[in-house]
Design a protein around this motif. Structure first.
Motif, PDB file in Angstrom:
ATOM      1  N   THR A 169    -140.186 -77.133 -62.554  1.00 43.91           N
ATOM      2  CA  THR A 169    -138.743 -77.188 -62.776  1.00 43.91           C
ATOM      3  C   THR A 169    -138.068 -76.548 -61.568  1.00 43.91           C
ATOM      4  OG1 THR A 169    -138.948 -77.062 -65.186  1.00 43.91           O
ATOM      5  CG2 THR A 169    -136.841 -76.419 -64.242  1.00 43.91           C
ATOM      6  N   VAL A 170    -137.299 -77.334 -60.846  1.00 45.81           N
ATOM      7  CA  VAL A 170    -136.694 -76.861 -59.598  1.00 45.81           C
ATOM      8  C   VAL A 170    -135.214 -76.511 -59.747  1.00 45.81           C
ATOM      9  CG1 VAL A 170    -138.325 -78.097 -58.136  1.00 45.81           C
ATOM     10  CG2 VAL A 170    -136.231 -79.235 -58.880  1.00 45.81           C
ATOM     11  N   TRP A 171    -134.621 -76.920 -60.864  1.00 48.84           N
ATOM     12  CA  TRP A 171    -133.179 -76.715 -61.040  1.00 48.84           C
ATOM     13  C   TRP A 171    -132.918 -76.430 -62.514  1.00 48.84           C
ATOM     14  CZ3 TRP A 171    -129.094 -81.090 -59.755  1.00 48.84           C
ATOM     15  CH2 TRP A 171    -127.804 -80.589 -59.921  1.00 48.84           C
TER      16      TRP A 171
ATOM     17  N   TYR B  93    -131.387 -68.025 -54.690  1.00 44.75           N
ATOM     18  CA  TYR B  93    -131.746 -68.997 -55.715  1.00 44.75           C
ATOM     19  C   TYR B  93    -130.586 -69.273 -56.678  1.00 44.75           C
ATOM     20  CZ  TYR B  93    -136.459 -67.897 -54.098  1.00 44.75           C
ATOM     21  OH  TYR B  93    -137.575 -67.694 -53.323  1.00 44.75           O
TER      22      TYR B  93
ATOM     23  N   SER C  16    -127.535 -71.043 -56.902  1.00 46.78           N
ATOM     24  CA  SER C  16    -126.868 -72.088 -56.126  1.00 46.78           C
ATOM     25  C   SER C  16    -125.356 -72.043 -56.280  1.00 46.78           C
ATOM     26  CB  SER C  16    -127.403 -73.458 -56.539  1.00 46.78           C
ATOM     27  OG  SER C  16    -126.717 -74.487 -55.869  1.00 46.78           O
TER      28      SER C  16
ATOM     29  N   ASP D  48    -125.956 -72.480 -61.760  1.00 45.25           N
ATOM     30  CA  ASP D  48    -127.043 -73.297 -61.240  1.00 45.25           C
ATOM     31  C   ASP D  48    -128.078 -72.410 -60.550  1.00 45.25           C
ATOM     32  OD1 ASP D  48    -126.159 -76.065 -61.782  1.00 45.25           O
ATOM     33  OD2 ASP D  48    -124.474 -75.530 -60.499  1.00 45.25           O
TER      34      ASP D  48
ATOM     35  N   LYS E  78    -131.643 -72.754 -58.487  1.00 40.98           N
ATOM     36  CA  LYS E  78    -132.514 -73.725 -57.820  1.00 40.98           C
ATOM     37  C   LYS E  78    -133.612 -72.993 -57.065  1.00 40.98           C
ATOM     38  CE  LYS E  78    -128.980 -77.339 -57.252  1.00 40.98           C
ATOM     39  NZ  LYS E  78    -128.299 -78.241 -56.305  1.00 40.98           N
ATOM     40  N   GLN E  79    -134.861 -73.482 -57.258  1.00 39.87           N
ATOM     41  CA  GLN E  79    -136.003 -72.796 -56.643  1.00 39.87           C
ATOM     42  C   GLN E  79    -137.180 -73.760 -56.512  1.00 39.87           C
ATOM     43  OE1 GLN E  79    -138.293 -69.874 -59.010  1.00 39.87           O
ATOM     44  NE2 GLN E  79    -137.717 -68.363 -57.460  1.00 39.87           N
ATOM     45  N   ASN E  80    -137.398 -74.282 -55.326  1.00 36.79           N
ATOM     46  CA  ASN E  80    -138.547 -75.145 -55.081  1.00 36.79           C
ATOM     47  C   ASN E  80    -139.816 -74.314 -54.964  1.00 36.79           C
ATOM     48  OD1 ASN E  80    -137.004 -77.521 -54.979  1.00 36.79           O
ATOM     49  ND2 ASN E  80    -136.468 -77.149 -52.837  1.00 36.79           N
TER      50      ASN E  80
ATOM     51  N   GLU F 265    -139.166 -81.649 -60.617  1.00 32.44           N
ATOM     52  CA  GLU F 265    -139.476 -82.353 -59.367  1.00 32.44           C
ATOM     53  C   GLU F 265    -139.723 -83.835 -59.632  1.00 32.44           C
ATOM     54  OE1 GLU F 265    -141.550 -79.193 -56.295  1.00 32.44           O
ATOM     55  OE2 GLU F 265    -142.804 -80.113 -57.842  1.00 32.44           O
TER      56      GLU F 265
END
Length: 307
Positions: free
Chosen positions: A137-139, A176, A178, A190, A192-194, A248
């Motif tokens: 989970t990226v977002w 992270y 956003s 928000d 976000k973390q790849n 992703e």
């Protein structure tokens, strides 16, 4: 014999005193037991599993869910196309030794695949289901609705307060976060973390979102630290909180996974559209008949005048 009993009692008292000295309180997780100081750090056993918890940071969501199951009795912004909610709620998850979710989760003979936040991302199948990987989970989108107010909040003050809160209370690196958006009465955060951006020292946004959601709903995981969100010296109260997840890889839901309520809404909409088309066609037909009748009457009047 009396000296021996006295010596034994003294040893027991010393052991109890030493145990008391080595005991500690896990401030970031109250769902633990057997807490001890190890090399100056507080470590505990997570309730519901034998996993050791480091109390200096957040506990993984998977272990927290297992602990909760052990103690349980049973003007908005448009969302991204692939964003989905956790419609299943609490379940007893299977965790890796690291505390991460296993890609495949089961309840008896029913199984499904989850993302790194432990949220189901496929339809439910039999035990032969294959989950080739744990999709990241990226977002994460946290949407809250605050209680009715006489005046709207100041957007700048709200953004600063929430960013400071998340970095301090939940130990998340500010990069992270956003965005923090305000569209009265909704607040949207928000995260976000790849996987390529996150190091082993960074907390996971899935764990942050879980802690935060529990805090806002009045069921804090922290030992003794109730959340108090204050904006411009006024405490903020929330009526509703919803969390959305973007992975992703897009989730794999079929029409079979739609809830009866949603199916009913779709059916009603389709019926309404069909009914509207039928009314439109009938109206046009009647109008056509009226036009033909008027033309016929005018022709007859014209012939009568010329006779």
């Amino acid at each position: 014999m009396k000296p021996l009993w006295g010596a034994a009692l003294l040893l027991l008292l010393c052991a109890a005193a030493c145990a008391q000295e080595n005991s500690c309180i896990c401030q970031k997780n109250k769902r633990v037991t057997n807490c001890q100081l190890v090399n100056g750090a507080c470590r505990c056993d997570s309730v519901g599993s034998s996993a050791s918890v480091d109390c200096s940071t957040l506990t993984s969501k998977c272990l927290l869910m297992k602990a909760e199951m052990k103690g349980s009795k049973s003007g908005r912004r448009e969302k991204p196309k692939d964003a989905f909610e956790d419609t299943d709620g609490l379940y007893d998850p299977e965790c890796e030794n690291t505390g991460n979710f296993k890609a495949k989760q089961c309840n008896g003979t029913t199984c499904w695949c989850v993302n790194t936040a432990g949220v189901r991302r496929t339809d439910k199948h039999g035990a032969d289901l294959k989950c080739s990987q744990l999709v990241r989970t990226v977002w994460i989108i946290i949407e809250m609705k605050h209680a009715e107010r006489n005046t709207p909040l100041h957007s700048d003050a709200l953004e600063r307060s929430f960013k400071e809160l998340i970095t301090r209370r939940y130990m998340l690196d500010g990069r992270y976060i956003s965005s923090v958006l305000y569209e009265e009465p909704y607040i949207t955060i928000d995260l976000k973390q790849n996987s390529s951006e996150r190091s082993s020292s960074n907390v996971d946004i899935a764990d942050v979102a879980y802690y935060f959601e529990k805090d806002v709903k009045g069921d804090s995981i922290f030992h003794d630290n109730v959340l108090n969100v204050t904006i411009d010296n006024e405490r903020l109260h929330f009526e509703k909180t919803v969390v959305y997840y973007v992975d992703e890889i897009a989730p794999e839901f079929s029409m079979k996974s739609l809830t009866p309520g949603l199916i009913a809404v779709i059916v009603v909409v389709i019926i309404a559209i069909v009914a509207g088309i039928v009314v439109l066609v009938l109206t046009r037909r009647r109008k056509g008949k009226y036009v033909k009748a008027e033309v016929k009457e005018m022709n007859e009047m014209h012939r009568g005048l010329n006779a």
